[in-house]
Design an enzyme around this catalytic site. Structure first.
Site, PDB file in Angstrom:
ATOM      1  N   GLN A   1     -11.300   7.481   4.614  1.00  0.00           N
ATOM      2  CA  GLN A   1     -11.840   7.240   3.093  1.00  0.00           C
ATOM      3  C   GLN A   1     -12.744   8.437   2.923  1.00  0.00           C
ATOM      4  O   GLN A   1     -13.877   8.352   3.569  1.00  0.00           O
ATOM      5  CB  GLN A   1     -12.597   5.722   3.514  1.00  0.00           C
ATOM      6  CG  GLN A   1     -13.374   5.515   2.211  1.00  0.00           C
ATOM      7  CD  GLN A   1     -12.721   5.408   0.889  1.00  0.00           C
ATOM      8  OE1 GLN A   1     -11.621   5.106   0.557  1.00  0.00           O
ATOM      9  NE2 GLN A   1     -13.237   5.989  -0.235  1.00  0.00           N
TER      10      GLN A   1
ATOM     11  N   PRO B   1     -13.224  -0.960   4.851  1.00  0.00           N
ATOM     12  CA  PRO B   1     -14.385  -1.288   4.394  1.00  0.00           C
ATOM     13  C   PRO B   1     -14.741  -1.647   2.694  1.00  0.00           C
ATOM     14  O   PRO B   1     -15.816  -2.206   2.627  1.00  0.00           O
ATOM     15  CB  PRO B   1     -15.368  -0.024   4.812  1.00  0.00           C
ATOM     16  CG  PRO B   1     -14.207   1.029   4.739  1.00  0.00           C
ATOM     17  CD  PRO B   1     -12.893   0.496   5.107  1.00  0.00           C
TER      18      PRO B   1
ATOM     19  N   HIS C   1      -7.325  -2.159 -11.256  1.00  0.00           N
ATOM     20  CA  HIS C   1      -8.329  -1.120 -11.268  1.00  0.00           C
ATOM     21  C   HIS C   1      -8.008   0.288 -10.677  1.00  0.00           C
ATOM     22  O   HIS C   1      -8.038   1.257 -11.303  1.00  0.00           O
ATOM     23  CB  HIS C   1      -9.348  -1.859 -10.387  1.00  0.00           C
ATOM     24  CG  HIS C   1     -10.806  -0.863 -10.318  1.00  0.00           C
ATOM     25  ND1 HIS C   1     -11.883  -1.085 -11.031  1.00  0.00           N
ATOM     26  CD2 HIS C   1     -11.216   0.151  -9.364  1.00  0.00           C
ATOM     27  CE1 HIS C   1     -12.790  -0.074 -10.925  1.00  0.00           C
ATOM     28  NE2 HIS C   1     -12.264   0.486  -9.845  1.00  0.00           N
ATOM     29  N   GLU C   2      -7.277   0.140  -9.514  1.00  0.00           N
ATOM     30  CA  GLU C   2      -7.199   1.363  -8.777  1.00  0.00           C
ATOM     31  C   GLU C   2      -5.861   2.217  -9.502  1.00  0.00           C
ATOM     32  O   GLU C   2      -5.998   3.421  -9.641  1.00  0.00           O
ATOM     33  CB  GLU C   2      -6.374   1.039  -7.309  1.00  0.00           C
ATOM     34  CG  GLU C   2      -7.568   0.478  -6.380  1.00  0.00           C
ATOM     35  CD  GLU C   2      -9.004   0.976  -6.510  1.00  0.00           C
ATOM     36  OE1 GLU C   2      -9.140   2.025  -6.635  1.00  0.00           O
ATOM     37  OE2 GLU C   2      -9.800   0.188  -6.239  1.00  0.00           O
TER      38      GLU C   2
ATOM     39  N   HIS D   1      -7.313   4.185 -12.429  1.00  0.00           N
ATOM     40  CA  HIS D   1      -7.897   5.346 -11.892  1.00  0.00           C
ATOM     41  C   HIS D   1      -6.865   6.624 -12.048  1.00  0.00           C
ATOM     42  O   HIS D   1      -7.420   7.487 -12.181  1.00  0.00           O
ATOM     43  CB  HIS D   1      -8.353   5.057 -10.537  1.00  0.00           C
ATOM     44  CG  HIS D   1      -9.989   4.790 -10.316  1.00  0.00           C
ATOM     45  ND1 HIS D   1     -10.900   5.270 -11.020  1.00  0.00           N
ATOM     46  CD2 HIS D   1     -10.195   3.802  -9.414  1.00  0.00           C
ATOM     47  CE1 HIS D   1     -12.173   4.843 -10.709  1.00  0.00           C
ATOM     48  NE2 HIS D   1     -11.733   3.714  -9.743  1.00  0.00           N
TER      49      HIS D   1
ATOM     50  N   TYR E   1     -20.280   0.991 -12.811  1.00  0.00           N
ATOM     51  CA  TYR E   1     -19.062   0.008 -12.976  1.00  0.00           C
ATOM     52  C   TYR E   1     -19.239  -0.803 -14.261  1.00  0.00           C
ATOM     53  O   TYR E   1     -18.510  -0.738 -15.176  1.00  0.00           O
ATOM     54  CB  TYR E   1     -18.820  -0.852 -11.918  1.00  0.00           C
ATOM     55  CG  TYR E   1     -18.217   0.166 -10.681  1.00  0.00           C
ATOM     56  CD1 TYR E   1     -16.993  -0.272 -10.204  1.00  0.00           C
ATOM     57  CD2 TYR E   1     -19.126   0.687  -9.672  1.00  0.00           C
ATOM     58  CE1 TYR E   1     -16.308   0.164  -9.131  1.00  0.00           C
ATOM     59  CE2 TYR E   1     -18.535   1.323  -8.677  1.00  0.00           C
ATOM     60  CZ  TYR E   1     -17.271   1.201  -8.505  1.00  0.00           C
ATOM     61  OH  TYR E   1     -16.678   1.515  -7.220  1.00  0.00           O
TER      62      TYR E   1
ATOM     63  N   ARG F   1     -14.493  -5.963   5.009  1.00  0.00           N
ATOM     64  CA  ARG F   1     -14.869  -5.422   3.649  1.00  0.00           C
ATOM     65  C   ARG F   1     -16.501  -5.781   3.321  1.00  0.00           C
ATOM     66  O   ARG F   1     -16.924  -6.801   3.248  1.00  0.00           O
ATOM     67  CB  ARG F   1     -13.988  -6.298   2.763  1.00  0.00           C
ATOM     68  CG  ARG F   1     -14.227  -5.790   1.201  1.00  0.00           C
ATOM     69  CD  ARG F   1     -13.135  -6.459   0.479  1.00  0.00           C
ATOM     70  NE  ARG F   1     -13.313  -6.346  -1.092  1.00  0.00           N
ATOM     71  CZ  ARG F   1     -12.634  -6.965  -1.992  1.00  0.00           C
ATOM     72  NH1 ARG F   1     -11.782  -7.816  -1.601  1.00  0.00           N
ATOM     73  NH2 ARG F   1     -12.859  -6.306  -3.124  1.00  0.00           N
TER      74      ARG F   1
HETATM   75  N1  BES Z   1     -13.279   4.553  -6.042  1.00  0.00           N
HETATM   76  C1  BES Z   1     -13.676   3.523  -5.681  1.00  0.00           C
HETATM   77  C2  BES Z   1     -14.135   3.172  -4.386  1.00  0.00           C
HETATM   78  C3  BES Z   1     -15.507   4.222  -3.908  1.00  0.00           C
HETATM   79  C4  BES Z   1     -16.202   4.532  -4.810  1.00  0.00           C
HETATM   80  C5  BES Z   1     -15.213   4.309  -2.653  1.00  0.00           C
HETATM   81  C6  BES Z   1     -17.103   5.562  -4.152  1.00  0.00           C
HETATM   82  C7  BES Z   1     -16.416   5.250  -2.003  1.00  0.00           C
HETATM   83  C8  BES Z   1     -17.296   5.714  -3.075  1.00  0.00           C
HETATM   84  C9  BES Z   1     -12.562   2.236  -6.038  1.00  0.00           C
HETATM   85  O1  BES Z   1     -11.804   2.539  -6.983  1.00  0.00           O
HETATM   86  C10 BES Z   1     -13.071   0.954  -6.332  1.00  0.00           C
HETATM   87  O2  BES Z   1     -14.283   1.001  -7.311  1.00  0.00           O
HETATM   88  N2  BES Z   1     -13.022   0.127  -5.461  1.00  0.00           N
HETATM   89  C11 BES Z   1     -13.578  -1.354  -5.821  1.00  0.00           C
HETATM   90  C12 BES Z   1     -12.597  -2.338  -6.382  1.00  0.00           C
HETATM   91  C13 BES Z   1     -13.186  -3.193  -7.599  1.00  0.00           C
HETATM   92  C14 BES Z   1     -14.125  -2.565  -8.358  1.00  0.00           C
HETATM   93  C15 BES Z   1     -11.879  -3.718  -8.118  1.00  0.00           C
HETATM   94  C16 BES Z   1     -14.049  -1.884  -4.376  1.00  0.00           C
HETATM   95  O3  BES Z   1     -13.489  -1.294  -3.600  1.00  0.00           O
HETATM   96  O4  BES Z   1     -14.683  -3.179  -4.368  1.00  0.00           O
HETATM   97 ZN    ZN Z   2     -12.936   2.268  -8.871  1.00  0.00          ZN
END
Ligand code: BES
Ligand code: ZN
Length: 631
Positions: free
Chosen positions: A168, A295, A324-325, A328, A412, A586
């Protein structure tokens, strides 16, 4: 809910606040910052590299994954390009990485030096260049301190037979497994040769295999330039199943059928995304479902989204995380935040795009629930950080801090709501035309907050005088809290839940018949409401009897139900909660539960006993976070 976690302990957090987990800071009251250049420049203070002078434009990795020693070792060869002809050093980021030697293209030894170590940024690796140098090869190995790596024993996987490894890298963890110029503003292409134990599959954020390699060696290619935070690797007992021509799922064999079923509409989802904002540019779109220790919820690694198995609810009700992903791949992977201060340009845009995808898949009333849940998270985060806190600005100032500290609901949800305000101001057609143009014109480039404002004015808001005044973007970007103009979603479905909640609190169970149609989000709204209403042990029994909540397989519902169980000391839910805490890594689920337990002496005892067993299953960064809660 007031959280008291000391600032110093927040440094290594993966996640920082409320629904995204972790940190809270003692309230700090400062005057709103003016948007001046003297306060905010656009330098990336989270890399020690010299990409502005010499930059690594292509990486060829040749590495071996050693599960016995829990180590990755091999070589990273960089093709370099001088931006300043007189430059005689190539400086890369490393952190807790062991550099053995460096060679020039002809195999001769290159002089290198490790600079002073910064506890957050790591150690710059400076390689001497000759005028003719075009390539350097770094021999290196990872150490047990690598924060990007989670090594799982077989017992921590679903299959229980083979070990598993995943990375990660976001925000600045790539440097703990690759010597790399680790800033979101630096993009490069890569190839990789990865050797793993026979019988295991390796996958990267690149063109991926769909079957096992006989000798355990895999070759990867990523020929579109990406920043280091999108470097990813996973190794384990993994199988592939196609969804359609360009989408598919990877998972451990015992999870594959379930994952495939859950994601069978993802092919259609990619088409919906393309209808909104233009072609998906990355070739394949696959999803890798990780073991439950992962995580976070998901990570937008190009070509291959990584995701938690906790979204496999059995009814597709948590696929908005995939939306969401997927989103991106436009906001973030195509147009990338220039520095971590501009993180809202990645995540705020993605929240907006995610909800637009969900609206087109499931309807407006459905998307409105996501907006409302998000708004509630935003309110809670602002309350938690302090209404006047600088950390509630969209444009952050993370200089001298760990960029993971910027990971709150602000980028966000405040970011997503700003885009919604712009949409409501200019109308949907103009908004969509603008975003499509924005993604196209800035593809494979970086964007900072100031340049975005200029772009927005020039291409959209300047058209009508009132638009600019209505959006008042500086208030959003450089001011604290939630601006008064923040849009609120219609509550068509949540109003019904509110009625049901009121009935339940009066002892009237007649609403129960209607809950059959409730989605996860209605349940979340219901359970969140109950948490605010001090419900009794008797009422918990009634609920469990009516809805079997202790047995729910839906992680979002389970998490909120267990929170209520701790609050009301509803013991029949404890064994299920303990099992959940033991296997789920998580962080957004773990933090609130452990914190709630620590609020009472019996709870503290329970938290300690559960954590003692569960800790080895958590990501190293998550362990650090929970260590500070459970003590
Ligand atoms: N890019 C992020 C995860 C991230 C951000 C990891 C910054 C480390 C540092 C990913 O796109 C994300 O936002 N994940 C969220 C999903 C949710 C908003 C739908 C999550 O993991 O909770
Ligand atoms: Zn994100």
């Amino acid at each position: 809910m007031k959280k008291v976690v000391l600032f110093a302990f927040c440094m290594p957090l993966l996640f920082a606040c409320n629904s995204r987990g972790g940190k809270s800071k003692k309230e700090k009251v400062t005057a709103p910052q003016p948007a001046t250049e003297s306060v905010f420049d656009n330098n990336d203070y989270h890399t020690l590299s010299n990409a502005g002078e010499v930059f690594g434009k292509h990486l060829a990795l040749d590495i071996e994954v050693d599960f016995k020693q829990k180590q990755i070792r091999g070589t990273a060869s960089w093709d370099i390009e001088k931006r300043k002809t007189e430059a005689d050093k190539f400086i890369l980021d490393t952190r807790d990485l062991k550099i053995d030697s460096v060679q020039y293209e002809d195999g001769s030894k290159a002089a290198f030096e490790s600079g002073e170590t910064d506890s957050i940024l790591g150690t710059p690796l400076s390689i001497s260049l000759k005028p003719e140098t075009k390539k350097v090869k770094i021999f290196y190995r990872t150490t047990p301190k690598a924060t990007a790596l989670q090594w799982l024993d077989p017992a921590q996987t679903f299959g229980k037979k083979q070990p598993f490894l995943y990375t990660q890298s976001e925000s600045i963890h790539a440097r703990t497994w690759i010597p790399v110029q680790d800033g979101p503003g630096v993009r490069y292409t890569y190839t990789a040769k990865v050797k793993v134990p026979k019988g295991l599959m390796a996958l990267m954020s690149a063109e991926n295999p769909q079957a096992l390699s006989e000798d355990g060696v895999y070759d990867f290619k990523m020929d579109m330039p990406v920043p280091a935070y999108l470097m990813a690797l996973a190794v384990g007992d993994i199988k592939f199943q196609a969804i359609d021509q360009r989408t598919g799922v990877y998972a451990e064999p015992v999870m594959l059928a379930k994952a495939h079923k859950e994601f069978e509409e993802v092919g259609a989802m990619v088409h919906k995304a393309e209808e909104l904002y233009g072609p998906y540019r990355w070739g394949r779109y696959d999803i890798l479902v990780l073991p439950s220790g992962f995580p976070i919820g998901g990570m937008e690694n190009p070509k291959l989204t990584f995701c938690t198995p906790t979204i496999l609810a059995g009814d597709k009700s948590l696929v908005n995380l995939i939306a969401h992903e997927l989103a991106h791949n436009w906001s973030g992977n195509l147009v990338t935040n220039q520095t971590w201060n501009d993180f809202w340009l990645n995540e705020g845009f993605t929240i907006y795009f995610e909800r637009r995808i969900m609206e087109s898949m499931a309807g407006k009333d459905y998307a409105d629930m996501l907006w409302e849940i998000g708004y509630q998270d935003l309110e809670a985060t602002v309350a938690d950080l302090g209404e006047q806190s600088d950390d509630t600005h969209l444009r952050l100032n993370l200089r001298g801090r760990n960029p993971d500290e910027g990971l709150t609901d602000i980028p966000y949800e405040k970011g997503g709501h700003l885009l919604r305000l712009i949409e409501q101001t200019v109308g949907r057609n103009k908004m969509d035309a603008f975003l499509t143009k924005y993604f196209n014109e800035n593809a494979f480039k970086t964007m900072n907050t100031r340049d975005f404002t200029e772009y927005l004015n020039k291409n959209l808001l300047n058209e009508v005088t009132e638009w600019k005044a209505n959006v008042n973007i500086n208030e959003w970007l450089y001011g604290p809290g939630i601006p008064k103009t923040c849009p609120r979603a219609d509550k068509v479905r949540f109003n019904k839940v509110d009625t049901a909640t009121a009935q339940f609190l009066k002892g009237d169970m007649s609403f129960a018949a209607k809950t059959g149609k409730w989605s996860t989000f209605e349940w979340m709204h219901f359970l969140r409401k109950l948490a605010k209403n001090n419900i009794t042990l008797e009422q918990m029994k009634t609920l469990d009897h009516a809805f079997d909540l202790t047995k729910t397989q839906n992680s979002e519902k389970a998490d909120l139900w267990y929170l209520l169980a701790i609050k009301t000391k509803y013991e029949p839910a404890y064994p299920a909660m303990e099992a959940f805490l033991n296997i789920t890594g998580r962080e957004k689920f773990l933090q609130p539960l452990y914190k709630e337990m620590m609020n009472s002496p019996e709870g503290t005892k329970m938290a300690k006993s559960i954590y003692r067993k569960a800790r080895p299953n958590y990501h190293p960064l998550t362990q650090r976070v929970i260590d500070e809660i459970v003590k």
